[in-house]
Design an enzyme around this catalytic site. Structure first.
Site, PDB file in Angstrom:
ATOM      1  N   THR A  19       0.844  -1.196   0.000  1.00 49.14           N
ATOM      2  CA  THR A  19       0.000   0.000   0.000  1.00 49.14           C
ATOM      3  C   THR A  19       0.876   1.241   0.000  1.00 49.14           C
ATOM      4  OG1 THR A  19      -1.871   1.103   1.093  1.00 49.14           O
ATOM      5  CG2 THR A  19      -0.147   0.248   2.521  1.00 49.14           C
ATOM      6  N   HIS A  35      -3.008   6.301   5.851  1.00 50.31           N
ATOM      7  CA  HIS A  35      -3.946   5.990   6.939  1.00 50.31           C
ATOM      8  C   HIS A  35      -3.885   4.509   7.297  1.00 50.31           C
ATOM      9  CE1 HIS A  35      -5.720   9.951   6.636  1.00 50.31           C
ATOM     10  NE2 HIS A  35      -5.947   9.763   5.347  1.00 50.31           N
ATOM     11  N   ASP A  63      -7.468  -5.947   1.037  1.00 53.15           N
ATOM     12  CA  ASP A  63      -8.544  -5.288   0.320  1.00 53.15           C
ATOM     13  C   ASP A  63      -9.701  -5.258   1.288  1.00 53.15           C
ATOM     14  OD1 ASP A  63      -9.551  -3.895  -1.871  1.00 53.15           O
ATOM     15  OD2 ASP A  63     -10.613  -5.639  -2.609  1.00 53.15           O
TER      16      ASP A  63
END
EC number: 3.6.1.66
Length: 193
Positions: free
Chosen positions: A9, A13, A70
């Site tokens: 990623t 956040h 995901d």
């Protein structure tokens, strides 16, 4: 097993949430940090497929142990929408537009039950392990709170009278879908390190 792990990623956040839970047990590397600047395909029809695409992509192209996730929101009255399209539900990655579309589609709908679901695919030494976390709740009629991201301002978890966006990161991590999946991941990593 090395204590370095790639988290597939560049979402700051998500990285903060997972790092807070790992508590220094592992050094997390982002896609940017390993020089992966490609857009990893997310063409699956399920959270499991998309999470696996990310972790296998990094493992096969960078030869590093990796986990990808995901996650998304499933709203019962919308037959599970937005589901795998949660991040780009409105056709863009704009959280506000995504929430606006969701609230518009739920206008006048009484059944507002929903859940956040997260799936983590961990690929270590060529083997895949899956971890799932789910939190049940409902969609509020309007936004409330300023913390969090995505659909947090309209998602109220069962047993609470506040949204994810009104919780501290620690409170949210204790009950969130990603928190629950990461707990399983962390337990597995600690057992097998």
């Amino acid at each position: 097993m090395s204590n370095k792990l790639v988290f597939a990623t560049n979402n700051v956040h998500k990285l903060e949430e997972v790092n807070a839970m790992l508590n220094g047990a592992f050094e997390l590397l982002t896609l940017n940090q390993i020089g992966c600047n490609e857009d990893i395909p997310e063409t699956g029809n399920t959270f499991i497929e998309n999470a696996g695409q990310k972790s296998w992509y990094v493992y096969e192209n960078f030869e590093m142990n990796c986990f990808g996730d995901d996650s998304g929101l499933e709203v019962d009255a919308l037959n599970g929408e937005p589901g795998v399209y949660s991040a780009r539900y409105s056709g863009s990655r704009d959280h506000e537009k995504n929430i606006d579309l969701l609230l518009a589609k739920l206008q006048g709908v009484e059944n507002r039950t929903a859940r956040f679901k997260a799936v983590i695919s961990l690929v270590i030494e060529g083997k895949e392990y899956l971890f799932e976390g789910i939190v049940e709740g409902s969609i509020r009629h309007e936004r409330s709170g300023t913390d969090g991201f995505g659909y947090d301002p309209v998602f109220q978890p069962d047993g609470y009278n506040i949204t994810f966006a009104e919780m501290s990161m620690d409170e949210k991590n204790a009950i969130s879908h990603r928190g629950r999946a990461v707990e399983k991941l962390v337990a597995f990593l600690k057992e097998n390190s």
